[in-house]
Design a protein around this motif. Structure first.
Motif: not given
Length: 248
Positions: A239-248
């Motif tokens: 989830l943290a990676r998705r948020r960091a890459t605006d993929a969530y």
């Protein structure tokens, strides 16, 4: 609404009445926080992200439907997605049946999704729906196994167990959700397959008992089930990676 004129309408049923004992004491597993938001909310959003899903039915604990409805109202969905909360039963099989019973007459296909798989990507959801709409009566997303699997003669917990067989790994798949079905097929399975013990935990397995072929489409590594504390750590990282890459 023009739903009545559409050849296909897909709904998603999320059974969320269980307590999730393997994650330890406390709130039911579906209500555990992931990135500050209950897992159930993530799972509902994962279904609603598919433009093909126009209705999400959440099956709540028998005495917790009002609480779950209130929680869902705090996290609105896209306007195109309707939301329904119904009380479930004592087993997953009973809860899925309650969700199916609540579907309106114009629904033609249904997804059944684990609340504990909060991070399934929309492409996986869409692939399941597309396979059902293309004519498959039952579809499951699944992944090849990384580990060799041994069949054993079960013994007491913690004690050595003798190996009975080693299945050919290339023929095995680890099944995920959402599982997709022609609605009439899944209803027939629930009407036909009697509950044994704690009931069925795999809707596709119930359809198999009808003699109907279940098809597999590629799953996704991020559609894993959050069952143990280590899974929660992994989910937070995804989830943290998705948020960091605006993929969530």
């Amino acid at each position: 609404m023009s739903d009545q004129s559409r050849p296909h309408r897909t709904a998603a049923v999320i059974p969320a009445a269980g307590r999730g004992v393997r994650l330890g004491p406390g709130a039911p597993k579906a209500l555990r926080a992931l990135g500050g938001t209950p897992m159930l909310i993530h799972a509902v959003r994962a279904m609603a992200r598919s433009r093909a899903v126009s209705l999400v039915v959440v099956v709540a604990p028998p005495d917790g439907a009002a609480e779950v409805r209130s929680l869902l109202d705090e996290h609105p969905l896209p306007e195109r997605t309707d939301l329904l909360v119904v009380p479930g039963g004592d087993t997953r099989q009973e809860s899925v049946a309650a969700g199916l019973a609540a579907l309106p007459a114009d629904v033609t296909s249904v997804l059944v999704h684990d609340a504990a798989r909060p991070l399934v990507p929309v492409d996986t959801v869409d692939a399941v729906i597309e396979a059902v709409r293309s004519g498959a009566p039952a579809v499951v997303p699944a992944l090849p196994l990384a580990d060799t699997v041994k069949e054993v003669e079960p013994g007491r917990p913690g004690e050595p167990e003798p190996v009975v067989a080693t299945p050919e790994r290339a023929r095995l798949r680890a099944v995920q959700t959402p599982q997709g079905f022609d609605l009439a097929t899944l209803r027939r399975a629930h009407e036909t397959v009697a509950a044994v013990g704690e009931g069925a935990t795999d809707d596709a397995g119930m359809v198999e008992q009808l003699g109907t072929t279940v098809m597999v489409v590629p799953g996704h590594e991020e559609a894993f089930k959050v069952t143990r504390p280590l899974d929660l750590v992994l989910a937070e990282a995804v989830l943290a990676r998705r948020r960091a890459t605006d993929a969530y």
